[in-house]
Enzyme design. Structure first.
Site, PDB file in Angstrom:
ATOM      1  N   CYS A   1      -0.348 -12.389 -17.923  1.00 56.71           N
ATOM      2  CA  CYS A   1      -1.585 -13.030 -17.521  1.00 56.71           C
ATOM      3  C   CYS A   1      -1.552 -13.379 -16.041  1.00 56.71           C
ATOM      4  O   CYS A   1      -0.612 -13.057 -15.324  1.00 56.71           O
ATOM      5  CB  CYS A   1      -1.816 -14.297 -18.344  1.00 56.71           C
ATOM      6  SG  CYS A   1      -1.641 -14.049 -20.118  1.00 56.71           S
TER       7      CYS A   1
ATOM      8  N   SER B   1      -3.821  -9.846 -23.512  1.00 56.71           N
ATOM      9  CA  SER B   1      -3.345 -10.285 -24.837  1.00 56.71           C
ATOM     10  C   SER B   1      -2.298  -9.324 -25.393  1.00 56.71           C
ATOM     11  O   SER B   1      -2.551  -8.131 -25.547  1.00 56.71           O
ATOM     12  CB  SER B   1      -4.524 -10.417 -25.801  1.00 56.71           C
ATOM     13  OG  SER B   1      -5.310  -9.244 -25.811  1.00 56.71           O
ATOM     14  N   ILE B   2      -1.113  -9.899 -25.718  1.00 53.84           N
ATOM     15  CA  ILE B   2       0.013  -9.109 -26.198  1.00 53.84           C
ATOM     16  C   ILE B   2       0.641  -9.739 -27.433  1.00 53.84           C
ATOM     17  O   ILE B   2       1.024  -9.047 -28.367  1.00 53.84           O
ATOM     18  CB  ILE B   2       1.054  -8.932 -25.075  1.00 53.84           C
ATOM     19  CG1 ILE B   2       0.471  -8.007 -23.986  1.00 53.84           C
ATOM     20  CG2 ILE B   2       2.365  -8.371 -25.605  1.00 53.84           C
ATOM     21  CD1 ILE B   2       1.290  -7.930 -22.735  1.00 53.84           C
TER      22      ILE B   2
END
Length: 609
Positions: free
Chosen positions: A2, A51-52
């Site tokens: 991020c 987003s992971i």
């Protein structure tokens, strides 16, 4: 992965909510999936998400149970499930399955002692609304960047400098000391960035800000402590086990993970170990500058897909301006461009890739680390005699062994400032027309790190220096910025504190032997790779800069830049022209010197116009 940003500022002369939203938008490439904001009086937090992990519930900013603390976090905590279990036993309850919430609860429980428990890469900010206290931290090796700027009445921070420049309280002014250091190191090694008043939080440090006071402390250090009494096989066995564990830990994700793959042993080992199905590589259509065929052959042997791209000269040169904008500070490492393109190729298929950064620094992979072995006989000569031989050799016509005498006459701290040493101090002064009355010299930068390794052998001292300067300011910076420019997360399993514990114990004789490099690591890799790969010499991402600088239209682009007003403002353009002319005539290979100045001019045009 991020991007974070924020500021504390009581000033009311600008629209603070608009500023934080503009800052977050400036780093959309770091997190195109989501954004988030939080306002608490004078505090403003901004966030962009890639987003992971915990795709559905990992939204940030994220609060603790009673809402008194809030976090924004860039990175991955690879042992977050273990930490979560321990915190649950201590009475903590969780609303999400994200590593971000675990990190916040770890801070709640342990404070600054949290780093004894955490394993991962990170840059994060925690705001304690009750104490009105800000806590910033950067990971053990500096994998993730974090910048900050003291304001007139407050404080600002961000994942990228371009965020901070959107704040009206942050000035956009070139740091000449940074420029002088950049010309020697090919990156800026100072804590203050190339912008006056904007700083980097060093790796393995945290920062507290409260009531206008700022405190910065180190919480961990990468140090070598060789264990000489063990066998080579014992060290290799322990190294193999910890590397297996680290690669497995770095595979934690709720999305597919791929791997970068050149023809070198580092990325080959990762590709052979990660258990994924896709690898990615790039090269150039120049003899000696293309690793694609070797990478494809290994991928076939491993039974994985391989995606590749040949970068044309036009693509390379046309990307330079955008790349230097993404870098934030100028970086004259030509390999950042292929890293940009391999990230672009990978992003077409995955969000996360593993990469081999850090192996050379931890295990002794650069050929220059063998230099002390080659100079061992001359180093036994008294210093005054060595100095005299070096001075005499420099005055004679060129002869075989002249370079050996020159380097042997110098102390280690004089001849080695890292894997790149571009302009010497006297050359910098001449090139910059003595604009700095009291320049920060390379020795001023490297001195504190050499002081911490007094008594250790020269090769180990070189590794220690590279871990703390070169790896942070060049290797890891370009890995983060070039991958994030393409909204992809790069993970580096060699740079794990558990791996460092094992690497630190390997004696110098098992790291390099005067001819071979990464001896123990290559032995560990032999269990996974064909001999041709685990014995392959280091290449990295080779780039044909020296060839292009003699050709049109690239030579013309550089000459035009060297004749610009910006070049005249900062440099002796006659000296620049001579460097380029001598290179084109084959008198000397000045490609790296030319490139260092040219990249600064490209960067300056993008940030200062």
């Amino acid at each position: 992965m991020c991007g974070i940003c924020g500021f504390l500022d009581p000033a009311t002369t600008y629209d603070r909510e608009q500023v934080i939203r503009t800052q977050a938008a400036r780093i959309t490439h770091r997190g195109p999936d989501d954004d988030g904001f939080h306002l608490d009086g004078d505090l403003h937090l901004g966030f962009r998400r890639l987003s992971i992990i915990d795709l559905a519930e990992g939204h940030q900013p994220l609060f603790n149970g009673d809402g008194s603390k809030v976090i924004t976090f860039n990175g991955e905590i690879y042992n977050y499930r273990t930490i979560r279990d321990a915190l649950t036993q201590r009475g903590h309850s969780f609303r999400t399955h994200s590593d971000t919430e675990v990190l916040l609860h770890a801070y709640d429980e342990y404070g600054a002692g949290m780093f004894d428990h955490v394993r991962g890469m990170f840059a994060f900010a925690v705001w304690d609304s009750r104490e009105r206290e800000l806590f910033l931290a950067r990971d053990f090796f500096g994998i993730k960047p974090l910048y900050y700027a003291p304001l007139k009445d407050g404080f600002a921070w961000a994942s990228e400098i371009k965020c901070l420049l959107e704040n009206p309280q942050v000035k956009r002014e070139l740091n000449l000391q940074g420029l002088a250091s950049y010309l020697s190191f090919q990156y800026n090694p100072l804590d203050e960035t190339m912008f006056e008043g904007i700083y980097k939080l060093p790796p393995a440090h945290y920062l507290r800000w409260k009531d206008g006071r700022c405190e910065i402390r180190r919480y961990w250090a990468a140090e070598f402590a060789p264990e000489e009494g063990r066998t080579f096989e014992d060290h290799v066995e322990e190294l193999s086990a910890v590397l297996e564990d680290s690669v497995k830990a770095h595979m934690i994700a709720d999305v597919e993970v791929g791997s970068f793959l050149s023809s070198g042993v580092d990325s080959s080992f990762v590709a052979a170990s990660f258990g994924g199905q896709r690898t990615f590589t790039v090269g150039f259509d120049n003899a000696g500058y293309n690793e694609i065929d070797a990478a494809l052959a290994l991928a076939a042997d491993l039974g994985v897909e391989s995606h590749s791209k040949v970068i044309t000269p036009t693509e390379y040169w046309d990307a330079l301006s955008d790349i230097q904008w993404h870098m934030d500070e100028p970086l004259a490492d030509p390999a950042c461009v292929p890293l940009y393109f391999v990230s672009k190729v990978a992003r077409e298929h995955v969000k996360v890739v593993l990469s081999g950064e850090g192996a050379d620094e931890l295990f002794g992979g650069y050929q220059i680390y063998n230099e002390p072995h080659g100079l061992r006989h001359l180093s036994r000569v008294p210093r005054t005699v060595r100095r005299g031989l070096g001075t005499l050799g420099d005055k004679l016509p060129k002869f075989y062994g002249q370079g050996y005498l020159h380097r042997g006459a110098l102390d280690l701290s004089e001849r080695f400032i890292g894997n790149a040493y571009q302009f010497r101090s006297d050359q910098v002064a001449a090139l910059m027309n003595d604009q700095l009355a009291h320049p920060i010299l390379p020795g001023d930068v490297t001195g504190p790190f050499y002081a911490r390794t007094i008594g250790q052998d020269d090769a180990t001292r070189m590794q220690h220096l590279d871990i703390h300067l070169w790896m942070v300011g060049d290797i890891l910076l370009k890995a983060d910025k070039m991958s994030m420019a393409n909204s992809i997360e790069v993970r580096v399993p060699f740079l794990d504190k558990e791996v460092m514990k094992v690497a630190a114990k390997i004696p110098t004789k098992y790291r390099m032997d005067g001819t071979q490099t990464k001896t123990a690591f290559r032995a560990a890799a032999a269990a996974k790779l064909p001999r041709a790969y685990y014995e392959r010499p280091k290449l990295g991402f080779p780039v044909p800069i020296r060839v292009w600088l003699k050709e049109q239209p690239w030579n013309g682009r550089v000459r035009e830049a060297f004749a610009s007003q910006t070049a005249r403002d900062y440099f002796d353009v006659t000296m620049l022209g001579r460097l380029l002319d001598d290179h084109c005539a084959g008198v000397a290979d000045n490609s790296r010197l030319i490139w260092t100045v040219f990249i600064f001019l490209v960067w300056h045009e993008r940030y200062f116009g």
